[in-house]
Design an enzyme around this catalytic site. Sequence first.
Site, PDB file in Angstrom:
ATOM      1  N   ASP A  11       0.905  -1.099   0.076  1.00  0.00           N
ATOM      2  CA  ASP A  11      -0.164   0.054  -0.082  1.00  0.00           C
ATOM      3  C   ASP A  11       0.923   1.467  -0.081  1.00  0.00           C
ATOM      4  O   ASP A  11       1.704   1.340   0.858  1.00  0.00           O
ATOM      5  CB  ASP A  11      -0.761  -0.058   1.077  1.00  0.00           C
ATOM      6  CG  ASP A  11      -1.845  -1.070   1.085  1.00  0.00           C
ATOM      7  OD1 ASP A  11      -2.447  -1.537   0.166  1.00  0.00           O
ATOM      8  OD2 ASP A  11      -2.438  -1.440   2.246  1.00  0.00           O
ATOM      9  N   ASP A 130     -13.583  -4.249  -2.472  1.00  0.00           N
ATOM     10  CA  ASP A 130     -13.761  -3.996  -1.055  1.00  0.00           C
ATOM     11  C   ASP A 130     -15.039  -4.204  -0.328  1.00  0.00           C
ATOM     12  O   ASP A 130     -15.996  -3.457  -0.576  1.00  0.00           O
ATOM     13  CB  ASP A 130     -13.216  -2.644  -0.440  1.00  0.00           C
ATOM     14  CG  ASP A 130     -11.634  -2.276  -1.068  1.00  0.00           C
ATOM     15  OD1 ASP A 130     -11.088  -3.227  -1.323  1.00  0.00           O
ATOM     16  OD2 ASP A 130     -11.359  -1.331  -1.467  1.00  0.00           O
TER      17      ASP A 130
END
Length: 252
Positions: A11, A130
């Site tokens: 990330d 997600d």
Amino acid sequence: MLDKRIFPCLDVRDGKVVKGINFVGIKEVGDPVECAEEYNRQGADEIVFLDITATHEHRATMADVVRKTAEKVFVPLTVGGGIRTIEDVALMLRAGADKVSVNSAALFDPTLIQKAAEKFGSQCVVIAIDAKKMPDGSWHAFTAGGRKDTGVDAVRWAEEAVRLGAGEILLTSMDADGTKEGFDLPLLNAVTEKVHVPVIASGGCGSLADFAEVFEKTNADATLAASLFHYKELSVRQVKEYLRKQGIPVRL
């Protein structure tokens, strides 16, 4: 059975690798190119970059990170975060990415999947979902880094994305993310039963046993993990050696 794959996830925020829990509590953990080189040495099957605060201004920074990484590592690179247009997809592929992951923009404009698949091939198009469980037992797809509930059923969205040309699904359980309590098996089973493309399991891995469990109890093709690898609790090599001992095929 095809070899199961292990993906470290980086990330990236402002050019640095970061990690949080349940999508919050972000901490900086390293340089993306150096992290990718290390995971390449450990035998990662693929490396995933997600620009978690992507904006137009940050995109050039991310392209530069991808370009530098592609010069140093020799495994496929997947890049996501802030990909909104065909031009964004082309930019990342030109920078050296092998695949581009799209989340929010595809939900807002599903034709983006079809356009990208037609222009670059389905093998380049990864749809990131997600998903968070709702009180009624269904899962909703969230956007904006997990901050916005779209109200869209995540399983149906996975089916639709594949119909439009997605070549892979990167499925993150928001409920499990960062908890190290294991992958979200019910969510994974719900999606893998409905789609015919590879599904990457993301969110919740905390131990070697978790890696084995997800491959033994779901049809996930790959796993994605961050904290375990970033903080050197496990190496990719350790995971693969363990899986092989459990009779799960992996590439060593």
